[in-house]
Write an enzyme that holds these catalytic residues in place. Structure first.
Site, PDB file in Angstrom:
ATOM      1  N   TYR A  32       2.497 -11.738   4.181  1.00 43.72           N
ATOM      2  CA  TYR A  32       3.005 -10.572   3.452  1.00 43.72           C
ATOM      3  C   TYR A  32       2.211 -10.345   2.158  1.00 43.72           C
ATOM      4  O   TYR A  32       2.508 -10.928   1.120  1.00 43.72           O
ATOM      5  CB  TYR A  32       4.484 -10.765   3.122  1.00 43.72           C
ATOM      6  N   TYR A  59       1.251  -0.056   4.740  1.00 44.35           N
ATOM      7  CA  TYR A  59       2.336  -0.767   4.053  1.00 44.35           C
ATOM      8  C   TYR A  59       3.673  -0.371   4.655  1.00 44.35           C
ATOM      9  O   TYR A  59       4.372   0.493   4.149  1.00 44.35           O
ATOM     10  CB  TYR A  59       2.289  -0.479   2.556  1.00 44.35           C
TER      11      TYR A  59
END
Ligand SMILES: [Zn+2]
Lengths: 385, 137
Positions: free
Chosen positions: A287, A337
């Site tokens: 992440y 994203y």
């Protein structure tokens, strides 16, 4: 003995800053694609699992059920929020399958933060102490939160901008192998240094892009997987970890601001289930909301010690042909994203051998991680046999 | 003047009350004598609900800081660039306050002493307190 569970279909909308479609239309596109990929009709879905905060407010389970006429749905689950939520969705789906509560589970996640007026910045308004004490001083954007971590990290470990740049540059090189990536401009150290300072020490090149889009995937039993179109990707392990710190406190008040205890716990839990070690991981989709947070997660999961991630990234090599490829699609920094939902899709693609110019050679085990402070998720996926 | 939100949780009120008197105060547990921040309904260390607001001397040190150069909220566009810091206090261990610092960013270093200033003249944000390097107060 627990049953095995597999990801048998994936779908994603094309990475883009602003889509002409709203979030529900994007969700339908992603779910259509996942169903088509698996070769399943919508009525085969008998369970839905998403994160517990963002999807219930934008693309609720009952909306999807009604849209597709899923008249056999008998399971409903959610976990954490955002990135941790979608990375841990297979844990809930597999548990439901193990318990006989469902057989074929749809998981999806996405955001419309490219077009939504407040973008990602409005999200933290749900925390009362942030509203009372942080907004009045202009501490109101994720880059500033992570900039405080980055400055402190550089101070405590002697890290430099080259350490931050290393991960951004490696991932951009991965993104350039992928025709779908949102960012298509090459990045070297010179270009990194020329990148606009957003909240120092973090530059635009240290920050993830902002996107509109949705990803979806389908989890089912081994028995069912055998009859479907795609080679099934095995869920080898899935771990969740957290720490007793509120969402208000997470960016400023934790005693050790530079460690993410949830990452260590989630990684250990997933590895134990899979009976693997980090050394068995062939590639990792981590992440990477910011370069600094990606470096800290590499350390907190145990790939290297505190303060060692910069040298680790440079020496190990994290491009597609490196010794530990990280964010093979370009990640949140360069691909898109959607809070890491795309990381799950990319890992499946890699393990099926469908990643084209970005294919990791002989990829057997992929690690996917999701950070939604203070929560963390780690998913281990295995190549079809 | 502070610009606290109109509806704040009751456990936040002591901070803003102290600011009105040009002071900093943080919640401290009467039972275990430990500070916590942000305010909670009960002490997170021992679960006691007997919590007092303890005033501190004010001088602190920089734990970290950033110079914000992008307006995430358009309302901040004409104040760019501005400094946001995390300040620690020797007399309130465990507390880190998010605050603006009025200073040349080049002059800042982690660990340096800063003191609170309650004058609107130096205010960057609307929190009611802005820090300046100690000695410049
Ligand atoms: Zn106490």
């Amino acid at each position: 003995m627990t049953k095995q569970a597999f990801i048998v279909g994936v779908g994603e909308t094309p990475p883009t800053r602003r889509s002409s479609k709203d979030i529900r239309a994007l969700a339908i596109d992603a779910i259509d694609a996942a169903l088509a990929d698996a070769g399943l009709p919508p009525t085969a879905i008998d369970g839905i699992v998403t994160d517990g905060l963002i999807m219930p407010n934008t693309v609720p389970h009952e909306y999807v059920t009604a849209q597709y006429g899923m008249d056999k749905r008998r399971f409903d689950g959610s976990i954490s929020y955002g990135g941790t939520g979608i990375v841990c969705a297979p844990m809930i789906a597999k548990a439901a399958i193990d318990a006989g509560l469902a057989e074929t589970v749809l998981c999806y996640f996405g955001v419309d933060w490219g077009t939504r007026a407040s973008g990602p910045y409005g999200f933290h308004d749900l925390y009362p102490a942030k509203l009372a004490f942080e907004k009045p001083v202009g501490f109101n954007g994720q880059p500033s939160y992570f900039a405080l971590w980055a400055r402190r990290y550089m101070h405590e470990f002697g890290a430099t901008e080259e350490d931050l740049a290393a991960i951004a540059i490696a991932q951009r090189s991965n993104a350039l192998r992928n025709p779908r990536s949102q960012v298509k401009k090459p990045l070297d150290l010179e270009a990194y240094r020329a990148s606009r300072m957003i909240s120092d020490p973090l530059r635009a090149a240290d920050c993830c892009v902002i996107s509109d889009g949705v990803c979806a995937f389908i989890v089912t039993t081994g028995e069912r997987a055998r009859d479907l179109r795609q080679k099934p990707v095995k869920i080898m392990g899935c771990g969740f970890g957290t720490e007793p710190v509120s969402g208000d406190d997470i960016f400023t008040q934790r005693a050790d601001l530079l460690r993410i205890p949830g990452a260590a716990a989630a990684a250990q839990q997933a590895l134990r289930q899979a009976d693997l070690t980090l050394g068995d991981v062939d590639f990792a989709e981590i992440y990477d909301c910011f370069t600094i947070s990606c470096l800290m997660q590499i350390e907190s999961m145990g790939f290297c010690g505190p303060g060692e991630a910069g040298p680790f990234v440079r020496e190990r090599g994290t491009t597609v042909d490196g010794r530990l490829p990280i964010n093979t699609h370009g990640g949140l920094l360069s691909y898109s994203y959607l809070l890491g939902a795309e990381h799950v899709i990319e890992a499946v693609r890699q393990l099926r051998g469908e990643a084209g110019a970005a294919q990791v050679a002989d990829a057997q085990v992929g690690l996917v991680s999701g950070l939604s402070v203070p929560d963390y998720g780690v998913l281990l996926l295995g190549r079809p046999t | 003047m502070s610009d606290a939100p109109s509806t704040i949780a009751p456990e936040f009120a002591g901070f803003f009350a102290a600011l009105q008197e040009r002071a900093l105060a943080f919640p401290c547990c009467d039972t275990c004598a430990r500070f916590h921040w942000y305010p909670m309904k009960a002490c997170p260390h021992c679960r006691s609900s007997v919590i007092s607001w303890r005033r501190i001397a004010g001088t602190g040190s920089l734990y970290s800081w950033t110079t914000v150069r992008h307006a995430f909220d358009p309302a901040w566009r004409d104040r760019l660039p501005y400094i946001v810091a995390l300040v620690e206090f020797p007399d309130a261990p465990g507390v880190r306050l998010i605050a603006n610092v009025a200073a040349d960013p080049e002059s800042l270093a982690i660990g340096m002493a800063v003191t609170p200033c309650f004058d609107d003249g130096v205010a960057i944000g609307k929190s009611g307190v802005t820090f300046v390097p100690a000695g410049n107060a």
